[in-house]
Scaffold this motif. Sequence first.
Motif, PDB file in Angstrom:
ATOM      1  N   GLU A 195       8.401 -10.972  11.277  1.00  0.00           N
ATOM      2  CA  GLU A 195       8.724  -9.627  11.751  1.00  0.00           C
ATOM      3  C   GLU A 195       7.573  -8.664  11.481  1.00  0.00           C
ATOM      4  OE1 GLU A 195      11.313  -8.084  13.276  1.00  0.00           O
ATOM      5  OE2 GLU A 195      12.275 -10.013  13.697  1.00  0.00           O
ATOM      6  N   TYR A 196       6.922  -8.838  10.341  1.00  0.00           N
ATOM      7  CA  TYR A 196       5.803  -7.960   9.976  1.00  0.00           C
ATOM      8  C   TYR A 196       4.719  -8.815   9.323  1.00  0.00           C
ATOM      9  CZ  TYR A 196       3.316  -3.808   8.378  1.00  0.00           C
ATOM     10  OH  TYR A 196       2.359  -2.835   8.181  1.00  0.00           O
ATOM     11  N   PRO A 197       3.960  -9.574  10.130  1.00  0.00           N
ATOM     12  CA  PRO A 197       2.961 -10.491   9.564  1.00  0.00           C
ATOM     13  C   PRO A 197       1.809  -9.791   8.856  1.00  0.00           C
ATOM     14  CG  PRO A 197       2.793 -10.412  11.960  1.00  0.00           C
ATOM     15  CD  PRO A 197       4.027  -9.662  11.598  1.00  0.00           C
ATOM     16  N   LEU A 198       1.639  -8.473   9.087  1.00  0.00           N
ATOM     17  CA  LEU A 198       0.528  -7.771   8.449  1.00  0.00           C
ATOM     18  C   LEU A 198       0.663  -7.736   6.932  1.00  0.00           C
ATOM     19  CD1 LEU A 198       0.027  -4.744  10.871  1.00  0.00           C
ATOM     20  CD2 LEU A 198      -1.229  -6.891  10.800  1.00  0.00           C
ATOM     21  N   MET A 199       1.863  -8.021   6.408  1.00  0.00           N
ATOM     22  CA  MET A 199       2.017  -8.043   4.954  1.00  0.00           C
ATOM     23  C   MET A 199       1.194  -9.169   4.333  1.00  0.00           C
ATOM     24  SD  MET A 199       5.816  -9.660   4.248  1.00  0.00           S
ATOM     25  CE  MET A 199       6.701  -8.486   5.266  1.00  0.00           C
ATOM     26  N   ASN A 204      -2.842  -4.856  -3.977  1.00  0.00           N
ATOM     27  CA  ASN A 204      -1.847  -4.100  -3.218  1.00  0.00           C
ATOM     28  C   ASN A 204      -0.418  -4.324  -3.701  1.00  0.00           C
ATOM     29  OD1 ASN A 204      -4.041  -5.073  -0.862  1.00  0.00           O
ATOM     30  ND2 ASN A 204      -3.567  -2.899  -0.875  1.00  0.00           N
ATOM     31  N   ILE A 205       0.018  -5.572  -3.628  1.00  0.00           N
ATOM     32  CA  ILE A 205       1.447  -5.851  -3.787  1.00  0.00           C
ATOM     33  C   ILE A 205       1.935  -5.552  -5.198  1.00  0.00           C
ATOM     34  CG2 ILE A 205       3.220  -7.620  -3.599  1.00  0.00           C
ATOM     35  CD1 ILE A 205       1.528  -8.998  -1.484  1.00  0.00           C
ATOM     36  N   ILE A 206       1.251  -6.083  -6.211  1.00  0.00           N
ATOM     37  CA  ILE A 206       1.729  -5.910  -7.585  1.00  0.00           C
ATOM     38  C   ILE A 206       1.724  -4.447  -8.022  1.00  0.00           C
ATOM     39  CG2 ILE A 206       1.115  -6.367  -9.998  1.00  0.00           C
ATOM     40  CD1 ILE A 206       0.613  -9.230  -9.242  1.00  0.00           C
ATOM     41  N   PRO A 207       0.669  -3.660  -7.765  1.00  0.00           N
ATOM     42  CA  PRO A 207       0.736  -2.237  -8.147  1.00  0.00           C
ATOM     43  C   PRO A 207       1.875  -1.483  -7.470  1.00  0.00           C
ATOM     44  CG  PRO A 207      -1.532  -2.877  -7.727  1.00  0.00           C
ATOM     45  CD  PRO A 207      -0.682  -4.027  -7.293  1.00  0.00           C
ATOM     46  N   TYR A 263      11.087  -1.684   4.618  1.00  0.00           N
ATOM     47  CA  TYR A 263       9.881  -0.869   4.801  1.00  0.00           C
ATOM     48  C   TYR A 263       8.664  -1.633   4.279  1.00  0.00           C
ATOM     49  CZ  TYR A 263       6.866   3.251   4.938  1.00  0.00           C
ATOM     50  OH  TYR A 263       5.854   4.136   5.221  1.00  0.00           O
ATOM     51  N   PRO A 264       8.228  -2.672   5.015  1.00  0.00           N
ATOM     52  CA  PRO A 264       7.096  -3.484   4.542  1.00  0.00           C
ATOM     53  C   PRO A 264       5.778  -2.724   4.514  1.00  0.00           C
ATOM     54  CG  PRO A 264       7.717  -4.112   6.776  1.00  0.00           C
ATOM     55  CD  PRO A 264       8.762  -3.160   6.295  1.00  0.00           C
ATOM     56  N   GLN A 265       5.707  -1.590   5.229  1.00  0.00           N
ATOM     57  CA  GLN A 265       4.466  -0.814   5.238  1.00  0.00           C
ATOM     58  C   GLN A 265       4.096  -0.289   3.854  1.00  0.00           C
ATOM     59  OE1 GLN A 265       7.005  -0.485   7.270  1.00  0.00           O
ATOM     60  NE2 GLN A 265       6.356  -0.369   9.404  1.00  0.00           N
ATOM     61  N   CYS A 266       5.081  -0.254   2.944  1.00  0.00           N
ATOM     62  CA  CYS A 266       4.790   0.253   1.605  1.00  0.00           C
ATOM     63  C   CYS A 266       3.760  -0.608   0.885  1.00  0.00           C
ATOM     64  CB  CYS A 266       6.072   0.340   0.775  1.00  0.00           C
ATOM     65  SG  CYS A 266       6.787  -1.263   0.344  1.00  0.00           S
ATOM     66  N   LEU A 267       3.635  -1.881   1.282  1.00  0.00           N
ATOM     67  CA  LEU A 267       2.686  -2.770   0.609  1.00  0.00           C
ATOM     68  C   LEU A 267       1.243  -2.357   0.859  1.00  0.00           C
ATOM     69  CD1 LEU A 267       4.367  -6.231   1.288  1.00  0.00           C
ATOM     70  CD2 LEU A 267       4.558  -4.789  -0.741  1.00  0.00           C
ATOM     71  N   HIS A 268       0.996  -1.613   1.932  1.00  0.00           N
ATOM     72  CA  HIS A 268      -0.359  -1.145   2.230  1.00  0.00           C
ATOM     73  C   HIS A 268      -0.677   0.167   1.523  1.00  0.00           C
ATOM     74  CE1 HIS A 268      -0.633  -4.096   5.477  1.00  0.00           C
ATOM     75  NE2 HIS A 268       0.546  -3.689   5.892  1.00  0.00           N
TER      76      HIS A 268
END
Length: 500
Positions: free
Chosen positions: A124-128, A136-139, A161-166
């Motif tokens: 659904e959101y491969p950019l993750m 990115n992810i851990i912080p 809201y997968p955009q939060c990972l960026h």
Amino acid sequence: MAAALRKTQQLRSTLCKTPKNPIFTTFPKPLQNPKSTPCLQQQKPYSTKSSKFPEYEMPSVTWGVIQGRKEKLVSRVIICDYLKSMGIIPDELEELELPSTVDVMRERVEFLQKIGITIDDMNEYPLMLGCSVRKNIIPVLGYLEKIGIPRARMGEFVKNYPQCLHASVVVELVPVVRFLRGLDVEKQDLGYVLMKYPELLGFKLEGTMSTSVAYLVSIGVNPRDIGPMITQYPYILGMRVGTMIKPLVDYLISFGLPKKILCRMFEKRAYILGYNLEETVKPNIDCLLSFGVKKELLASIIAQYPQIIGLPLKAKLSSQQYFFNLKLKIDPDGFARVVEKMPQIVSLNQNLIMKSIDFLLGRGILVEDVAKMVIKCPQLVALQVGLMKNSYYFFKSEIGRPLKELVEFPEYLTYSLESRIKPRYLKLQSKGIRCSLAWFLNCSDQRFEERIKGAYIEAESNGPSFFMGGKLELPGGDIVSEDEEDESDDEILYRRTVSL
């Protein structure tokens, strides 16, 4: 790869040799361990724990060595093959920079799966998959957990809201959280608010969030209630004033609903702001008018039951109108009067309504008289049967009046037996005063005392018109309390509004 390793070994051996040129010779410092040399000392591996967010495990591999163009293409093909073998479609990753080794990508996929992200979510959101676990992810996840999002629901949050990972924790996330705290959202409620509306983390502070709050305060919403409103319905911060909030406010005010009451409605039921004006509110108002409700009473109806403008109203009104006509032979005009006096009737369960109706019919009251009682005082159908029984038996055994008086004044059953009916009736008995039910019940305590102390009994009216949640309004402009004399229409309507 082999050539790169040979070059690395040659460079290391060159650095470890003592330079022949005496100009560059330096005096060695004494070593604590003379058996070891700087060249032979083994470097400490990267810690698998983060010093800032120790609860998440750091990856054991990094981006790998610097590659040339050919090596990058080979690595990209290997990574894409791995993703395809996992069921992930890598088409959207063509323009994305990928790690140099498949091991790094494997750890990303496994890390995301550990927090609850499925392969379907990644598709659904491969950019993750372009987000570094370490950078990115851990912080981001560590900060989200710190502000109250439980780890057990972290996967759900990232799905929504997968955009939060960026996002950058310092530049993007922290300012939004500070803004919410500044609006008086409690610290323990931050996680709840963000779980409900995670897109808040992507909003600009100077945009929609600020303008919606400023407008609500400008029309009279108490600034101290903004925080609880956002906690209850955070979507307010994403609403545009010009296209959503202001048109709804102006439309409701056009029916004579004072801003003071409107703001109180918003403070207690913030979700009303989310009702769609064109698709829900206007059709519901038109529906009320089509069922015979008087336009001048729309403000009172909305004030008593604000949810009515957001319900699937046509179906509910049709069902209840048919029900009352079937059970009590109440015509459409009578049903409209019922809705005007108690709009909550549209949402009452019909089985609950029948309990009250069956009780009245079981006392020997004719169907026609029960219909008159319900039209005059719709609150009867929402009363507990046990309380009705107690009041009715006191009416028959102690007061000893004919049923006709109860039919004429059905509001008797809505008063508290212990706190109003009994004490006042006993005072009347001690004074030897005989009067109608309405005369000694339909007034304030102060007016009742004035009545029983007077040398005369004032003229009686035909009975009150009952509004849910407010005091009884006597027809003919009779004063219920002296404080009403100097009140404006807005203040009277505000006082009679149901406690929201």
